[in-house]
Scaffold this active site. Structure first.
Site, PDB file in Angstrom:
ATOM      1  N   CYS A 162       0.656   9.214  -4.428  1.00 43.04           N
ATOM      2  CA  CYS A 162       0.202   7.956  -5.029  1.00 43.04           C
ATOM      3  C   CYS A 162      -0.922   8.092  -6.056  1.00 43.04           C
ATOM      4  O   CYS A 162      -0.753   7.749  -7.221  1.00 43.04           O
ATOM      5  CB  CYS A 162      -0.249   6.998  -3.918  1.00 43.04           C
ATOM      6  SG  CYS A 162       0.976   6.714  -2.630  1.00 43.04           S
ATOM      7  N   HIS A 209      -5.689   2.088  -5.224  1.00 40.75           N
ATOM      8  CA  HIS A 209      -5.681   3.460  -4.718  1.00 40.75           C
ATOM      9  C   HIS A 209      -6.292   4.467  -5.699  1.00 40.75           C
ATOM     10  O   HIS A 209      -5.860   5.616  -5.781  1.00 40.75           O
ATOM     11  CB  HIS A 209      -4.275   3.889  -4.330  1.00 40.75           C
ATOM     12  CG  HIS A 209      -4.270   4.933  -3.240  1.00 40.75           C
ATOM     13  ND1 HIS A 209      -3.135   5.582  -2.817  1.00 40.75           N
ATOM     14  CD2 HIS A 209      -5.293   5.454  -2.506  1.00 40.75           C
ATOM     15  CE1 HIS A 209      -3.439   6.440  -1.868  1.00 40.75           C
ATOM     16  NE2 HIS A 209      -4.746   6.390  -1.661  1.00 40.75           N
TER      17      HIS A 209
END
Length: 570
Positions: free
Chosen positions: A94, A150
């Protein structure tokens, strides 16, 4: 059927997933508007609205047009009427993908080349890089982000609203519950993670995130004027990342799938497909569509253990095999010159930065120093891609391959180090690329966990592979022994890139990040004036905090390792 309603679908339509009923304008119906050109790039007088949709952990085989068992009528139609990117690469996990999208730089140039940013790490996207939304703001865009960030949040300066987005609504960590927005980073280390701007959005608990994020995008579109200011929306879906959760009515159409994880996963993909349908409808309803560019991308390969599938590609999420780094992607826009086609042009996620800045009217000076290329002409007009090479990554902190050595790298490169590069048709991997089996879509009700380790017993230990990806996209024929000349050339390219790398930023966890100390939510815990210290290496085992701080001394392992990595000896 009410196409404007987010979830107002009949049971019969949900059974067939036949909610795609709007009439996208066909290419021969598109008319040029004043101040707008369709020969590749809009004029600065009519800059396009840009909608970038990123899904999380959606596998290469998890879309209808790849003959999947998952039905995605909206995505299939948008891709069919646009340009499918079938030689498109992302990162295997990610944080790296998001950092490359936002900065246009390989992670060796941002210090984020190892793993993800963990919730309690005092780490975030480096402050010395101008982000894509910041550039678009400079060019007069209204910028909005909805969904998963993130990219770190230990200081307020790390937050999306401080990195170029006018508004933000979403979660800061890597994985949250789709209904409660609870996010955990270990036993007893759980907190609420849904934010509106720089405040905690407690009042949205209980609403399914894919629907909630879609509603927010539709609200942005409804309250902006498409003719007064160009719009950039970055919709970063949490779906289809674990936990596997979706409303029950989306699971029912997949009741024939015996594998429970696959069934739930498919339902989550269907919610995304429906969300994109509603967003595209809103673009037309509010007057954006004719002058819009819609980009769809996944952030990394799928995780078969959680219902995803990258078949027939090799490997999975978290690996540098094609199943981990070759992504789903397409562009849909009335501004495309050549539509309804499949593009084999080599495209990398870093390329979106200069491509979108160029579409927004920016010149090359605004993208100086990035690792991406402007690939708009390759996408829109079918021209050759300016990109000839991709550095997938060099990760000096990943577990070194026991069978690797400098000798096996012809004295050029230590093959124990995890690295991967593609140049033209060729792809080289060194170190441990991760689990490398070919995994069909999960069909059986259960799958014994020990089966995942079968390959480890039948494949000889190696630390170097070479594939002709154009001729062998499934990485079945290792040519490293037959073509040592190509191996040496690519090893030399790794040495070149490594000399440009910055030290890894992967600090130890900070106990002050514990949500129990911050009102029960994941929020910034350090003051912007506090000095950063990047010389502490993260320790996976729990240790006394004072012991961790000792690692910041000059003779620490982390400092020695990075000095060694930055030297020519590697």
């Amino acid at each position: 059927m009410a196409t404007t309603a987010l979830t107002g679908f009949s049971m019969m339509s949900l059974l067939s997933l036949g909610y795609l009923t709007w009439d996208l304008m066909s290419p021969n119906q598109v008319e040029n508007e004043p101040g707008q050109t369709f020969g590749g790039r809009p004029s600065t007088a009519q800059r396009p609205h840009i909608i970038f949709i990123l899904t999380d952990d959606q596998g290469f085989n998890d879309i209808g047009y790849h003959s999947s068992d998952i039905r995605t009528p909206t995505l299939d139609k948008l891709a069919a009427d646009g340009v499918k990117l079938e030689n498109y690469y992302i990162q295997p996990i990610c944080t790296p993908s998001r950092s490359q999208l936002i900065t246009g730089r390989y992670q060796i140039h941002t210090g984020l080349q190892h793993s993800i940013i963990r919730p309690r790490q005092p780490n975030c996207l480096p402050f010395d890089h101008v982000t894509l939304p910041q550039r678009l703001q400079e060019l007069g865009y209204s910028t909005h982000m909805v969904g998963k960030w993130h990219l770190g949040f230990y200081k307020k300066e790390c937050l999306p609203t401080r990195r170029g987005f006018d508004t933000y609504f979403g979660s800061l960590t890597g994985s949250v519950n789709y209904y409660t927005y609870n996010s955990c980073d270990g036993p007893g280390l759980c907190g609420f993670d849904l934010h509106e701007g720089e405040s905690v959005a407690w009042n949205h608990r209980g609403k399914y995130s894919t629907h909630l994020y879609t509603q927010r995008v539709r609200k942005i579109l409804a309250t902006q004027d498409p003719h007064s200011q160009p719009l950039f929306i970055f919709l970063s879906f949490q779906a289809v990342h674990t936990p596997l959760q979706s409303p029950r009515e989306y699971i029912y159409p997949y009741r024939e799938l015996e594998n429970v994880a696959r069934r739930r996963y498919a339902a989550m993909v269907s919610t995304v497909d429906e969300a994109v349908h509603n967003i595209t409808y809103a673009l037309r309803k509010y007057g954006y569509y004719q002058n819009s560019v819609i980009i769809f991308s996944t952030d990394n390969g799928g995780q078969p253990l959680s219902g995803g599938s990258n078949w027939p590609l090799r490997g999975r999420k978290g690996t540098y095999w094609e199943g981990g780094v070759r992504g789903l992607g397409f562009v849909h826009s009335p501004l495309l010159r050549k539509k309804r086609r499949v593009s084999k042009a080599l495209v990398h996620i870093t390329d979106w930065y200069p491509t979108l800045v160029g579409l927004a009217g920016g010149n090359e000076s605004l993208t100086k120093g990035v690792d991406g290329y402007n690939v708009w002409e390759a996408i829109s007009e079918g021209k050759e891609s300016p990109r000839l090479e991709i550095l997938h990554n060099i990760d000096p902190l990943y577990n070194h391959a026991r069978s690797g050595s400098l000798q096996k790298g012809y004295g050029i490169w230590n093959t124990a180090i995890q690295a991967s590069i593609r140049a033209g048709d060729w792809k080289l991997l060194t170190g441990d690329p991760g689990y490398g089996d070919w995994i069909p879509p999960p069909m059986l009700p259960g799958f014994p966990a020990e089966w995942w380790n079968l390959e480890r017993h039948i494949v000889p230990r190696k630390s170097l592979w070479l594939f002709n990806i154009s001729g062998d996209p499934y990485e079945r024929f290792d040519l490293s022994e037959q073509r040592p000349d190509v191996v040496k050339e690519l090893l030399a390219r790794l040495v070149y890139y490594n000399r440009t790398a910055v030290p890894v930023r992967y600090p130890s966890e900070d106990p002050r990040a514990d949500p129990n100390l911050n009102g029960g939510a994941w929020v910034p815990w350090m003051g912007d004036e506090e000095e950063d210290n990047w010389h502490r290496v993260y320790q996976k085992k729990n240790k006394d905090w004072k012991t961790k701080l000792k690692l910041s001394k000059g003779n620490s392992f982390f400092r020695r390792l990075n000095t060694r990595i930055m030297s020519n000896r590697i």
